[in-house]
Design a protein around this motif. Structure first.
Motif, PDB file in Angstrom:
ATOM      1  N   LEU A 378      -4.812   7.879  -2.489  1.00 57.75           N
ATOM      2  CA  LEU A 378      -4.023   7.046  -1.588  1.00 57.75           C
ATOM      3  C   LEU A 378      -2.551   7.460  -1.611  1.00 57.75           C
ATOM      4  CD1 LEU A 378      -5.640   3.551  -2.283  1.00 57.75           C
ATOM      5  CD2 LEU A 378      -5.865   4.932  -0.205  1.00 57.75           C
ATOM      6  N   SER A 379      -2.063   7.877  -2.770  1.00 58.99           N
ATOM      7  CA  SER A 379      -0.669   8.326  -2.855  1.00 58.99           C
ATOM      8  C   SER A 379      -0.460   9.610  -2.064  1.00 58.99           C
ATOM      9  CB  SER A 379      -0.268   8.538  -4.321  1.00 58.99           C
ATOM     10  OG  SER A 379      -0.102   7.304  -4.982  1.00 58.99           O
ATOM     11  N   GLU A 380      -1.394  10.533  -2.173  1.00 60.33           N
ATOM     12  CA  GLU A 380      -1.251  11.782  -1.422  1.00 60.33           C
ATOM     13  C   GLU A 380      -1.325  11.524   0.077  1.00 60.33           C
ATOM     14  OE1 GLU A 380      -2.970  15.411  -2.565  1.00 60.33           O
ATOM     15  OE2 GLU A 380      -3.184  14.876  -4.679  1.00 60.33           O
ATOM     16  N   ARG A 381      -2.177  10.618   0.480  1.00 62.22           N
ATOM     17  CA  ARG A 381      -2.247  10.266   1.899  1.00 62.22           C
ATOM     18  C   ARG A 381      -0.934   9.615   2.334  1.00 62.22           C
ATOM     19  NH1 ARG A 381      -6.787   6.209   2.973  1.00 62.22           N
ATOM     20  NH2 ARG A 381      -8.127   7.996   2.524  1.00 62.22           N
ATOM     21  N   MET A 382      -0.363   8.791   1.458  1.00 59.03           N
ATOM     22  CA  MET A 382       0.893   8.118   1.778  1.00 59.03           C
ATOM     23  C   MET A 382       2.014   9.109   2.045  1.00 59.03           C
ATOM     24  SD  MET A 382       3.949   7.314  -0.057  1.00 59.03           S
ATOM     25  CE  MET A 382       3.479   7.141  -1.785  1.00 59.03           C
ATOM     26  N   VAL A 383       2.116  10.169   1.226  1.00 61.14           N
ATOM     27  CA  VAL A 383       3.232  11.110   1.407  1.00 61.14           C
ATOM     28  C   VAL A 383       2.994  12.065   2.568  1.00 61.14           C
ATOM     29  CG1 VAL A 383       3.937  10.991  -1.004  1.00 61.14           C
ATOM     30  CG2 VAL A 383       2.392  12.809  -0.281  1.00 61.14           C
ATOM     31  N   GLN A 384       1.791  12.135   3.082  1.00 62.32           N
ATOM     32  CA  GLN A 384       1.539  12.981   4.239  1.00 62.32           C
ATOM     33  C   GLN A 384       1.998  12.333   5.544  1.00 62.32           C
ATOM     34  OE1 GLN A 384      -2.649  13.688   3.814  1.00 62.32           O
ATOM     35  NE2 GLN A 384      -2.382  15.122   2.119  1.00 62.32           N
ATOM     36  N   SER A 387       6.420   7.989   7.197  1.00 58.61           N
ATOM     37  CA  SER A 387       7.127   6.947   6.449  1.00 58.61           C
ATOM     38  C   SER A 387       6.225   6.425   5.338  1.00 58.61           C
ATOM     39  CB  SER A 387       7.475   5.799   7.416  1.00 58.61           C
ATOM     40  OG  SER A 387       8.166   4.771   6.783  1.00 58.61           O
ATOM     41  N   PRO A 388       6.751   6.096   4.190  1.00 61.23           N
ATOM     42  CA  PRO A 388       8.176   6.023   3.861  1.00 61.23           C
ATOM     43  C   PRO A 388       8.788   7.297   3.283  1.00 61.23           C
ATOM     44  CG  PRO A 388       6.901   5.048   2.096  1.00 61.23           C
ATOM     45  CD  PRO A 388       5.904   5.463   3.150  1.00 61.23           C
ATOM     46  N   LEU A 389       7.960   8.291   2.884  1.00 63.03           N
ATOM     47  CA  LEU A 389       8.508   9.438   2.160  1.00 63.03           C
ATOM     48  C   LEU A 389       8.229  10.793   2.796  1.00 63.03           C
ATOM     49  CD1 LEU A 389       7.598   8.455  -1.535  1.00 63.03           C
ATOM     50  CD2 LEU A 389       9.862   8.414  -0.477  1.00 63.03           C
ATOM     51  N   GLY A 390       7.141  10.916   3.558  1.00 61.58           N
ATOM     52  CA  GLY A 390       6.696  12.228   3.977  1.00 61.58           C
ATOM     53  C   GLY A 390       7.729  13.044   4.734  1.00 61.58           C
ATOM     54  N   GLU A 391       8.373  12.414   5.713  1.00 60.10           N
ATOM     55  CA  GLU A 391       9.338  13.167   6.516  1.00 60.10           C
ATOM     56  C   GLU A 391      10.551  13.574   5.691  1.00 60.10           C
ATOM     57  OE1 GLU A 391      10.584  15.075  10.111  1.00 60.10           O
ATOM     58  OE2 GLU A 391       8.676  14.487   9.183  1.00 60.10           O
ATOM     59  N   ALA A 392      10.960  12.729   4.749  1.00 58.19           N
ATOM     60  CA  ALA A 392      12.075  13.095   3.868  1.00 58.19           C
ATOM     61  C   ALA A 392      11.710  14.301   3.010  1.00 58.19           C
ATOM     62  CB  ALA A 392      12.456  11.908   2.992  1.00 58.19           C
ATOM     63  N   LEU A 393      10.478  14.344   2.515  1.00 52.70           N
ATOM     64  CA  LEU A 393      10.048  15.489   1.715  1.00 52.70           C
ATOM     65  C   LEU A 393       9.979  16.747   2.567  1.00 52.70           C
ATOM     66  CD1 LEU A 393       7.266  13.796  -0.436  1.00 52.70           C
ATOM     67  CD2 LEU A 393       9.576  14.424  -1.153  1.00 52.70           C
ATOM     68  N   GLY A 436      -2.000   2.724   2.112  1.00 54.61           N
ATOM     69  CA  GLY A 436      -3.327   2.126   2.159  1.00 54.61           C
ATOM     70  C   GLY A 436      -3.717   1.423   0.871  1.00 54.61           C
ATOM     71  N   ALA A 437      -4.913   0.864   0.868  1.00 53.78           N
ATOM     72  CA  ALA A 437      -5.430   0.170  -0.319  1.00 53.78           C
ATOM     73  C   ALA A 437      -6.945   0.040  -0.222  1.00 53.78           C
ATOM     74  CB  ALA A 437      -4.798  -1.220  -0.452  1.00 53.78           C
ATOM     75  N   ARG A 438      -7.567  -0.135  -1.367  1.00 54.57           N
ATOM     76  CA  ARG A 438      -8.982  -0.479  -1.447  1.00 54.57           C
ATOM     77  C   ARG A 438      -9.116  -1.640  -2.423  1.00 54.57           C
ATOM     78  NH1 ARG A 438     -10.455   3.690  -3.507  1.00 54.57           N
ATOM     79  NH2 ARG A 438     -11.278   3.200  -5.576  1.00 54.57           N
ATOM     80  N   VAL A 439      -9.828  -2.673  -2.031  1.00 49.63           N
ATOM     81  CA  VAL A 439      -9.992  -3.853  -2.879  1.00 49.63           C
ATOM     82  C   VAL A 439     -11.471  -4.030  -3.196  1.00 49.63           C
ATOM     83  CG1 VAL A 439      -9.692  -6.350  -3.086  1.00 49.63           C
ATOM     84  CG2 VAL A 439      -7.936  -4.971  -1.936  1.00 49.63           C
ATOM     85  N   ASP A 440     -11.787  -4.038  -4.497  1.00 51.53           N
ATOM     86  CA  ASP A 440     -13.146  -4.296  -4.980  1.00 51.53           C
ATOM     87  C   ASP A 440     -13.188  -5.691  -5.584  1.00 51.53           C
ATOM     88  OD1 ASP A 440     -13.690  -1.617  -4.396  1.00 51.53           O
ATOM     89  OD2 ASP A 440     -13.209  -0.967  -6.446  1.00 51.53           O
TER      90      ASP A 440
END
Length: 528
Positions: A378-384, A387-393, A436-440
C-alpha cells in the motif's frame, strides 16, 4: 542573492540581467490570472472546494467546539473581513473536515479569505472562484517545494495557510505586483509552529490555521501601506525552503505556471478526520453494511492494513488517546476510534466528535481491539500517485535519496521505487491520490471478513473528477445545508456581487432559512 535582513530594498525589481526571485515570478503570474484563464474542469473543482469548505464550516457550527469559537470571536461573517476570515478558517479546520491538495490544506486560507472578501459585496461569483484558484496555486506550490520534510505537519503546515491567505487577499483586492511580492514576503517571514502535544491534547488545532491566516492578512495590509518584505524569502539559504525541508524543491514553485493547476489535485472528505484514515473508514463502513449492527461480544479483533502514513499517524496519536477523555483533535486522528464508530453505527460525522460520542465506552472498547499494521504494498502504491508524495519525488529525482525519512522507510528499495515513478506530470489534470487500506475483521464465531479500498471516496482520481459535485453536495446536506442554498453555490459563477454575498451568508446560516428565495433554483449551464 538579496539578504533577508533589513528589507530596505527587498521588494525592489531585480537589476538588468538578474533572475527574478521565486516570489516575484509567482506574484507576476498570479496577479494577472483571470476567470477565463482557468480551465473549465479546474473551475468545477474549485466550485466543489467552496461547497465542501462551507460544509466543514457548517459542521463546526453544529458542534460545541465551533459554538465556543463563535462565542470567542463572533460569527463567521462580520463587517471586518479579517475577523471573518479568522473565524471561518477556525471553523473549517477544527474538525479536520477540510480539503487537501498536492500539496497541503489549501482551503483554510484560499477559500475562507475569498469568502470573507466576497461577503463584503466586493466580488462576483467568477472573481470569488478566481481568487480561490489563484490562492490554491500559490500555496500548493510553496508547500510542494517543502514537502520532503518530517511527516505529519498536515494542517499544522502554517506556511500553507500564510501563502493561501495572502494570495487570496491580494488577488481579491487587485493588489499591485509590488504589494504581492512584499505581502508574500512579510507573511512567510514569520512562521508559527503549532506543537504536536498541544494539538492532540487540547483545542490548539482550532487555531492552528486561523492564526496564520490572520497574520497573513496583517502582512497584506502592511504591504499595502509600503512595508517591504524579503524578496527572496523562499530560496534564500536562510529562507523558508531551507528552514523547512531536508530536500527543498524550488522548481516546484514556478514549474508549469498556467499549465499545471494544483487545484486539479483536490481531494474532498466525506468524513471529518485526517485524509490518511479515510480509506480505512470506507472499508469499515462497507463491513458494517455487510454485518449489520455489531455487538462488542461478536468481535474478536480488527486489523487495519495501511500505508506508512496511516500506520505512523496511529503511532503518533496513540499516546494522546485517553478513552472517553480523548480530545476532539486526537479523535479526528485516531484510526481505531473512527473505525470502531463506523463498525458500530455505520457512519462517522460531526456528531461522532461531540463529548457524548467520545465519552461512549463501547466505542473505545472496540477501538482497543483495532490494530494498525504497515503494508509495504500500500505504501508503494501511495508513492506512485501524484499526491501526497509521488509528484514531489518525481521532481526531486536523485535528490530524494538525501531525504532521511524516505531512506528510513524504504531502505535498500528506495532506488528501485524512485526508478519506477517515471517523469514529472506535464499537467495535473489526471492527478491521483492513493492512500489505500484493507480492513480485516475476525468475529468470535470464527467468521472472517475483509474489505479493501485502493483509494478513498473523494480522493483525487478519475472517480472523483466525475463525481465530486455529488460528493460535496451530499456533504453539504449532511450538515443541514439546504438544497436551495446548494443550488446557488453550484451556480456561483453566474451571480453578481450582491447575489454572491447573499448566497454565502445563507450557506453559513445554521437553522431555518428565511423565506427569501430569490436566488434559489439558479441553473447550472453545462460545461461552464
Amino acid at each position: 542573492m538579496t539578504s533577508t535582513g533589513p528589507a530596505v530594498a527587498a521588494s525592489a525589481p531585480p537589476s538588468a540581467g538578474a533572475r527574478a526571485s521565486l516570489t516575484a515570478t509567482l506574484a507576476a503570474w498570479a496577479r494577472t490570472v483571470t476567470y477565463e484563464d482557468i480551465p473549465v474542469h479546474t473551475r468545477a473543482a474549485a466550485r466543489s472546494q467552496l461547497v465542501s469548505n462551507l460544509a466543514a464550516v457548517r459542521g463546526s457550527l453544529n458542534h460545541p467546539l465551533g459554538r465556543r469559537i463563535v462565542e470567542a470571536f463572533g460569527p463567521p461573517l462580520q463587517s471586518d473581513a479579517g475577523r471573518s476570515a479568522y473565524v471561518l478558517a477556525a471553523l473549517a479546520t477544527a474538525l479536520d473536515f477540510d480539503e487537501v491538495a498536492y500539496s497541503g490544506h489549501v482551503s483554510a486560507g484560499a477559500v475562507n479569505v475569498a469568502i470573507a472578501e466576497a461577503a463584503r459585496g466586493g466580488l462576483d461569483g467568477k472573481s470569488l472562484l478566481t481568487s480561490i484558484v489563484v490562492a490554491n496555486e500559490c500555496a500548493a506550490r510553496i508547500s510542494a517545494a517543502t514537502i520532503l520534510s518530517p511527516f505529519f505537519r498536515g494542517q499544522t503546515n502554517t506556511h500553507c495557510h500564510l501563502a493561501s491567505a495572502a494570495a487570496a487577499r491580494l488577488h481579491a483586492r487587485g493588489a499591485s505586483e509590488r504589494e504581492w511580492t512584499a505581502g508574500l514576503g512579510l507573511a512567510l517571514g514569520i512562521l508559527a509552529v503549532p506543537l504536536h502535544h498541544g494539538v492532540v491534547t487540547s483545542d490548539v488545532k482550532a487555531l492552528s490555521a486561523a492564526a496564520p491566516v490572520r497574520l497573513a492578512l496583517d502582512a497584506c495590509d502592511a504591504a499595502a501601506h509600503g512595508l517591504a518584505g524579503p524578496d527572496t524569502i523562499l530560496e534564500h539559504p536562510e529562507g523558508l525552503l531551507a528552514h523547512l525541508s531536508a530536500v527543498p524543491l524550488p522548481d516546484a514553485v514556478t514549474h508549469g505556471l498556467g499549465r499545471r493547476w494544483h487545484t486539479d489535485t483536490l481531494s474532498y472528505k466525506r468524513f471529518p478526520g485526517s485524509a490518511y484514515l479515510h480509506a480505512a473508514f470506507d472499508c469499515a463502513q462497507r463491513l458494517h453494511r455487510r454485518l449489520g449492527a455489531l455487538d462488542l461480544s461478536r468481535v474478536r479483533r480488527v486489523i487495519v492494513h495501511g500505508s506508512l502514513l496511516t500506520w505512523q499517524m496511529e503511532r503518533k496519536v496513540t499516546p494522546a488517546l485517553d478513552g472517553p477523555g480523548t480530545s476532539v483533535s486526537a479523535a479526528t486522528l485516531s484510526v481505531g476510534y473512527g473505525v470502531a464508530t463506523l463498525l458500530l453505527t455505520g457512519s462517522f460525522g460531526v456528531e461522532d466528535l461531540t463529548p457524548s460520542a467520545i465519552g461512549d465506552e463501547a466505542r473505545w472498547a472496540l477501538a482497543d481491539r483495532v490494530t494498525v499494521e504497515h503494508d509495504m504494498r500500500l505504501s508503494e502504491r501511495m508513492v506512485q500517485a501524484t499526491s501526497p508524495l509521488g509528484e514531489a519525488l518525481r521532481q526531486a529525482g536523485d535528490r530524494a535519496l538525501d531525504w532521511p525519512e524516505l531512506i528510513a522507510w524504504g531502505g535498500e528499495d528506495v532506488p528501485r521505487i524512485l526508478a519506477g515513478l517515471g517523469p514529472q506530470e506535464e499537467t495535473l489534470e489526471n492527478a491521483t491520490m492513493a492512500i489505500g487500506a484493507r480492513v480485516d475483521i475476525e468475529l468470535a464465531d470464527g467468521t472472517a471478513l475483509t474489505e479493501e479500498c485502493e483509494t478513498f471516496t473523494g480522493s483525487a482520481g478519475p472517480a472523483t473528477r466525475r463525481d465530486h459535485r455529488s460528493i460535496v453536495g451530499e456533504k453539504f446536506r449532511s450538515v443541514g445545508g439546504a438544497d436551495e442554498v446548494l443550488c446557488d453555490l453550484e451556480a456561483i459563477d453566474l451571480l453578481d456581487p450582491s447575489q454572491t454575498a447573499r448566497a454565502l451568508s445563507r450557506a453559513v446560516r445554521v437553522g431555518p432559512l428565511p423565506a427569501d428565495r430569490e436566488l434559489s433554483g439558479a441553473s447550472v449551464a453545462p460545461g461552464r
